[in-house]
Scaffold this motif. Structure first.
Motif, PDB file in Angstrom:
ATOM      1  N   GLY A  63       7.721   6.947  -9.339  1.00 46.25           N
ATOM      2  CA  GLY A  63       7.047   7.586  -8.217  1.00 46.25           C
ATOM      3  C   GLY A  63       5.564   7.307  -8.117  1.00 46.25           C
ATOM      4  N   THR A  64       4.998   6.579  -9.077  1.00 43.73           N
ATOM      5  CA  THR A  64       3.568   6.279  -9.060  1.00 43.73           C
ATOM      6  C   THR A  64       3.217   5.398  -7.863  1.00 43.73           C
ATOM      7  OG1 THR A  64       3.470   6.392 -11.465  1.00 43.73           O
ATOM      8  CG2 THR A  64       1.662   5.244 -10.358  1.00 43.73           C
ATOM      9  N   SER A  65       2.259   5.852  -7.056  1.00 44.36           N
ATOM     10  CA  SER A  65       1.790   5.101  -5.902  1.00 44.36           C
ATOM     11  C   SER A  65       0.937   3.926  -6.362  1.00 44.36           C
ATOM     12  CB  SER A  65       0.949   6.023  -5.006  1.00 44.36           C
ATOM     13  OG  SER A  65       0.157   5.274  -4.115  1.00 44.36           O
ATOM     14  N   TRP A  66       1.256   2.732  -5.873  1.00 44.09           N
ATOM     15  CA  TRP A  66       0.456   1.553  -6.213  1.00 44.09           C
ATOM     16  C   TRP A  66      -0.951   1.700  -5.672  1.00 44.09           C
ATOM     17  CZ3 TRP A  66       3.512  -3.621  -5.449  1.00 44.09           C
ATOM     18  CH2 TRP A  66       4.679  -3.592  -6.228  1.00 44.09           C
ATOM     19  N   LEU A  67      -1.072   2.273  -4.486  1.00 43.34           N
ATOM     20  CA  LEU A  67      -2.375   2.430  -3.852  1.00 43.34           C
ATOM     21  C   LEU A  67      -3.266   3.351  -4.681  1.00 43.34           C
ATOM     22  CD1 LEU A  67      -4.142   1.766  -1.391  1.00 43.34           C
ATOM     23  CD2 LEU A  67      -3.111   3.732  -0.236  1.00 43.34           C
ATOM     24  N   LEU A  68      -2.727   4.492  -5.089  1.00 39.83           N
ATOM     25  CA  LEU A  68      -3.528   5.438  -5.874  1.00 39.83           C
ATOM     26  C   LEU A  68      -3.849   4.895  -7.264  1.00 39.83           C
ATOM     27  CD1 LEU A  68      -1.979   8.840  -4.807  1.00 39.83           C
ATOM     28  CD2 LEU A  68      -4.085   7.732  -3.999  1.00 39.83           C
ATOM     29  N   ARG A  69      -2.898   4.192  -7.864  1.00 42.44           N
ATOM     30  CA  ARG A  69      -3.163   3.585  -9.180  1.00 42.44           C
ATOM     31  C   ARG A  69      -4.293   2.562  -9.073  1.00 42.44           C
ATOM     32  NH1 ARG A  69       1.855   1.374 -11.226  1.00 42.44           N
ATOM     33  NH2 ARG A  69       1.562  -0.193  -9.618  1.00 42.44           N
ATOM     34  N   SER A  70      -4.282   1.776  -8.012  1.00 42.59           N
ATOM     35  CA  SER A  70      -5.319   0.760  -7.807  1.00 42.59           C
ATOM     36  C   SER A  70      -6.678   1.387  -7.559  1.00 42.59           C
ATOM     37  CB  SER A  70      -4.934  -0.155  -6.641  1.00 42.59           C
ATOM     38  OG  SER A  70      -3.714  -0.815  -6.910  1.00 42.59           O
ATOM     39  N   VAL A  71      -6.706   2.488  -6.824  1.00 43.13           N
ATOM     40  CA  VAL A  71      -7.957   3.215  -6.597  1.00 43.13           C
ATOM     41  C   VAL A  71      -8.476   3.758  -7.925  1.00 43.13           C
ATOM     42  CG1 VAL A  71      -8.908   5.332  -5.583  1.00 43.13           C
ATOM     43  CG2 VAL A  71      -7.566   3.759  -4.163  1.00 43.13           C
ATOM     44  N   GLN A  72      -7.616   4.322  -8.730  1.00 40.64           N
ATOM     45  CA  GLN A  72      -8.019   4.849 -10.048  1.00 40.64           C
ATOM     46  C   GLN A  72      -8.624   3.749 -10.914  1.00 40.64           C
ATOM     47  OE1 GLN A  72      -8.235   8.273  -9.454  1.00 40.64           O
ATOM     48  NE2 GLN A  72      -8.031   8.153 -11.655  1.00 40.64           N
ATOM     49  N   ALA A  73      -8.054   2.562 -10.845  1.00 40.31           N
ATOM     50  CA  ALA A  73      -8.575   1.446 -11.643  1.00 40.31           C
ATOM     51  C   ALA A  73     -10.011   1.107 -11.249  1.00 40.31           C
ATOM     52  CB  ALA A  73      -7.686   0.218 -11.473  1.00 40.31           C
ATOM     53  N   LEU A  74     -10.378   1.347  -9.994  1.00 40.09           N
ATOM     54  CA  LEU A  74     -11.720   1.010  -9.506  1.00 40.09           C
ATOM     55  C   LEU A  74     -12.729   2.131  -9.714  1.00 40.09           C
ATOM     56  CD1 LEU A  74     -10.814  -0.865  -6.212  1.00 40.09           C
ATOM     57  CD2 LEU A  74     -11.668  -1.855  -8.347  1.00 40.09           C
ATOM     58  N   ARG A  75     -12.336   3.229 -10.325  1.00 37.47           N
ATOM     59  CA  ARG A  75     -13.236   4.374 -10.514  1.00 37.47           C
ATOM     60  C   ARG A  75     -14.547   4.036 -11.230  1.00 37.47           C
ATOM     61  NH1 ARG A  75     -12.659   7.912  -6.751  1.00 37.47           N
ATOM     62  NH2 ARG A  75     -10.537   8.631  -6.538  1.00 37.47           N
ATOM     63  N   PRO A  76     -14.617   3.017 -12.104  1.00 38.67           N
ATOM     64  CA  PRO A  76     -15.912   2.691 -12.710  1.00 38.67           C
ATOM     65  C   PRO A  76     -16.952   2.165 -11.712  1.00 38.67           C
ATOM     66  CG  PRO A  76     -14.135   1.867 -14.081  1.00 38.67           C
ATOM     67  CD  PRO A  76     -13.520   2.311 -12.786  1.00 38.67           C
ATOM     68  N   SER A 121     -10.354  -6.279  -5.777  1.00 40.05           N
ATOM     69  CA  SER A 121      -9.072  -6.181  -6.458  1.00 40.05           C
ATOM     70  C   SER A 121      -7.960  -6.109  -5.419  1.00 40.05           C
ATOM     71  CB  SER A 121      -9.034  -4.948  -7.377  1.00 40.05           C
ATOM     72  OG  SER A 121      -7.929  -5.028  -8.256  1.00 40.05           O
ATOM     73  N   LEU A 122      -6.728  -6.235  -5.900  1.00 35.05           N
ATOM     74  CA  LEU A 122      -5.548  -6.240  -5.037  1.00 35.05           C
ATOM     75  C   LEU A 122      -4.650  -5.060  -5.386  1.00 35.05           C
ATOM     76  CD1 LEU A 122      -4.708 -10.041  -5.401  1.00 35.05           C
ATOM     77  CD2 LEU A 122      -6.234  -8.954  -3.748  1.00 35.05           C
ATOM     78  N   VAL A 123      -3.917  -4.577  -4.408  1.00 34.91           N
ATOM     79  CA  VAL A 123      -3.079  -3.396  -4.599  1.00 34.91           C
ATOM     80  C   VAL A 123      -1.836  -3.690  -5.449  1.00 34.91           C
ATOM     81  CG1 VAL A 123      -1.650  -3.652  -2.516  1.00 34.91           C
ATOM     82  CG2 VAL A 123      -2.208  -1.354  -3.378  1.00 34.91           C
ATOM     83  N   ALA A 135       0.832  -1.204   0.000  1.00 34.59           N
ATOM     84  CA  ALA A 135       0.000   0.000   0.000  1.00 34.59           C
ATOM     85  C   ALA A 135       0.870   1.258   0.000  1.00 34.59           C
ATOM     86  CB  ALA A 135      -0.932   0.008   1.204  1.00 34.59           C
ATOM     87  N   LEU A 136       2.128   1.125   0.396  1.00 31.33           N
ATOM     88  CA  LEU A 136       3.046   2.261   0.409  1.00 31.33           C
ATOM     89  C   LEU A 136       4.040   2.221  -0.749  1.00 31.33           C
ATOM     90  CD1 LEU A 136       3.839   2.349   4.234  1.00 31.33           C
ATOM     91  CD2 LEU A 136       2.143   3.707   2.972  1.00 31.33           C
ATOM     92  N   ALA A 137       3.982   1.170  -1.566  1.00 32.67           N
ATOM     93  CA  ALA A 137       4.945   0.998  -2.661  1.00 32.67           C
ATOM     94  C   ALA A 137       4.724   2.010  -3.772  1.00 32.67           C
ATOM     95  CB  ALA A 137       4.838  -0.420  -3.219  1.00 32.67           C
ATOM     96  N   ARG A 138       5.812   2.297  -4.457  1.00 30.28           N
ATOM     97  CA  ARG A 138       5.787   3.201  -5.613  1.00 30.28           C
ATOM     98  C   ARG A 138       6.626   2.594  -6.727  1.00 30.28           C
ATOM     99  NH1 ARG A 138       3.756   8.213  -4.699  1.00 30.28           N
ATOM    100  NH2 ARG A 138       3.348   8.733  -2.528  1.00 30.28           N
ATOM    101  N   ASP A 139       6.221   2.878  -7.959  1.00 28.94           N
ATOM    102  CA  ASP A 139       7.021   2.495  -9.113  1.00 28.94           C
ATOM    103  C   ASP A 139       8.279   3.361  -9.156  1.00 28.94           C
ATOM    104  OD1 ASP A 139       5.202   0.595 -10.060  1.00 28.94           O
ATOM    105  OD2 ASP A 139       4.124   2.066 -11.266  1.00 28.94           O
ATOM    106  N   ASP A 140       9.204   3.001 -10.026  1.00 25.07           N
ATOM    107  CA  ASP A 140      10.434   3.787 -10.180  1.00 25.07           C
ATOM    108  C   ASP A 140      10.148   5.240 -10.536  1.00 25.07           C
ATOM    109  OD1 ASP A 140      11.975   1.594  -9.566  1.00 25.07           O
ATOM    110  OD2 ASP A 140      12.311   1.039 -11.665  1.00 25.07           O
TER     111      ASP A 140
END
Length: 183
Positions: free
Chosen positions: A29-42, A99-101, A22-27
């Motif tokens: 700087g993209t937050s995995w948590l925020l990316r996963s939340v964005q994916a669930l926006r529908p 879904s999973l983070v 939940a605290l991980a980031r891509d190289d």
């Protein structure tokens, strides 16, 4: 129309990964948590289950996203799933999309496609990648109690899904659905 809540499981300590995902980031700087939340926006609503480092992870989330704390997070994914489903049982939603983070290429297009399989409270569907079942998983409300009873350790809904007819929604043209376990 079926009302579907997005449930993001992000409670684990990420022992194999080396820290909470939940605290991980891509190289970049993209937050995995925020990316996963964005994916669930529908989804009609988004709820995130937090555990390890819950306070730090919760601070990353937009105010529009509900947070649930799983006190038994160290038990594994089963505890997170149970906590989320039990909390959602007090809502009016017909289904939940779990879904999973740690699914970096699962995005809103995958979620949209799986949501197309939502046909009420009896729905049971999941994404598949080249025919291999994966996440996200769509659970109609009729299945929640059974999943809660079956979810133990790191198994989540796996045992329940193995004994029920599940519609596979092919998403291999959109993503790999591969989760990240190691840095």
């Amino acid at each position: 129309m079926t009302s579907v809540v997005g449930l993001l499981l992000a409670a684990g300590a990420g022992e194999r990964y080396g820290g909470p995902k939940a605290l991980a980031r891509d190289d970049d700087g993209t937050s995995w948590l925020l990316r996963s939340v964005q994916a669930l926006r529908p989804c009609a609503e988004i709820v995130v289950v937090l555990g390890a480092e819950a306070g730090r992870a919760a601070a990353l989330l937009p105010m529009s996203v509900s947070r649930i704390r799983c006190d038994d997070w160290a038990e594994g994914m089963g505890a997170s799933l149970r906590t989320g489903l039990e909390a959602l049982s007090y809502t009016d939603h017909d289904a939940v999309l779990v879904s999973l983070v740690d699914l970096p290429d699962v995005d809103a297009a995958v979620v949209d496609r799986v949501l197309d399989a939502a046909h009420g409270r009896a729905t049971l569907a999941r994404a598949a990648y080249d025919g291999v079942p994966g996440h996200p998983v769509l659970l109609g409300r009729d299945h929640w109690a059974g999943v809660v009873d079956a979810a133990t350790g790191d198994r989540g809904a796996r045992d329940y899904l193995a004994t029920h007819a599940v519609e596979l929604v092919e998403c291999g043209d959109l993503a790999t659905g591969t989760d990240v376990d190691h840095r």
